[in-house]
Design an enzyme around this catalytic site. Sequence first.
Site, short mmCIF file in Angstrom:
data_model
loop_
_atom_site.label_atom_id
_atom_site.label_comp_id
_atom_site.label_asym_id
_atom_site.label_seq_id
_atom_site.Cartn_x
_atom_site.Cartn_y
_atom_site.Cartn_z
N GLY A 37 -0.65 5.10 -2.94
CA GLY A 37 0.28 4.72 -1.88
C GLY A 37 1.68 5.24 -2.14
O GLY A 37 1.93 5.96 -3.11
N ASN A 45 3.05 -3.11 -8.94
CA ASN A 45 1.82 -3.80 -8.56
C ASN A 45 1.68 -5.15 -9.24
O ASN A 45 1.25 -6.13 -8.62
CB ASN A 45 0.61 -2.95 -8.89
N ASN A 104 -6.15 -2.45 -8.78
CA ASN A 104 -5.73 -2.60 -7.39
C ASN A 104 -6.11 -1.35 -6.61
O ASN A 104 -5.64 -0.25 -6.91
CB ASN A 104 -4.22 -2.84 -7.33
N ARG A 181 10.64 1.55 -3.32
CA ARG A 181 9.53 2.43 -2.96
C ARG A 181 10.05 3.78 -2.46
O ARG A 181 9.50 4.83 -2.79
CB ARG A 181 8.66 1.77 -1.88
N HIS A 265 -3.61 -6.30 2.02
CA HIS A 265 -4.12 -5.46 0.94
C HIS A 265 -3.58 -5.88 -0.42
O HIS A 265 -4.26 -5.69 -1.43
CB HIS A 265 -3.75 -4.00 1.24
N TRP A 266 -2.38 -6.42 -0.45
CA TRP A 266 -1.76 -6.80 -1.72
C TRP A 266 -2.15 -8.22 -2.10
O TRP A 266 -1.35 -9.15 -2.08
CB TRP A 266 -0.24 -6.67 -1.63
#
Length: 285
Positions: A37, A45, A104, A181, A265-266
């Site tokens: 990602g 993460n 993950n 990010r 998703h997390w």
Amino acid sequence: MDVTYESTKREVRTDQGVIRYHEAGDGPPLLLLHGSGIGVTGWRNYRGNLAVFAEHFHCYVLEFPGFGVSDPVERGGHPVMTAGDAVIRFMNALGIDSAPMIGNSMGGVVAVNLAITHPERVQKVISIGGVGASIFSANPSEGTRLLQEFADGPSREGLLRWLNCMVYDPKTITDDIVEERWAVAGRPDSHQTLEAMYGSESFARQQQFLADSAIPPYWSMMHKIQCPTLLTWGGDDRQCPPDMAMIPLRLIPDGELHIFPKCGHWVMVEAKQAFERVSLEFLQR
């Protein structure tokens, strides 16, 4: 327990460059493998979970080559394969014979591949989404399409669209998350890895290779996994929709599935306490 970025960061030199990681806790080893990602790192993460797992395990949060933290490897290859090789090199460098692994998304695929090809190195696997193949939902998924858009033309707006797709509750995405990010996404090796995985041309080549190759996809070989495996999933995952879990759940001999409601998703972020509780129970059986 002090689990700040500075207090836990480490590095080890291997024959293919330096692997950086975070280390905390005592007890048996536990490897935490990050996903793919935009602007991802192992620290981002798992920073919220590290203190809890470190109360029971000697934790190692790896930073895979090509994601802007560890040294990129000189020879190419798909980032998933590069990451798997890095895990073995890391374990050899630190003298870790075998360990359970939490992965993950892409990290879960890495752990599953290692459980197939190096079963003696993997005691248990906990995957967080990502493992398997879509059987009902669209492929590519919404999240993957947003990754493709960003890989082809990076923008802050594209990053924000993808981040919002990762979660059930948009309030999870803070300004700080967007900024950090974005900072990593701009690094050349980080974006090169993203392009290799999700860029339109690379993605098309991968699909054609899979169509032409005599090598079966990894998920079709999951019946070979010998270790206990826990599949964890967000019920509202738009990156890797939950129907992906059906194939690994059927194929993995000692596999089980836990789906967390109101979660994207997390899982380790949005269902933090429940995920930690379920994972620790599984790891400590």
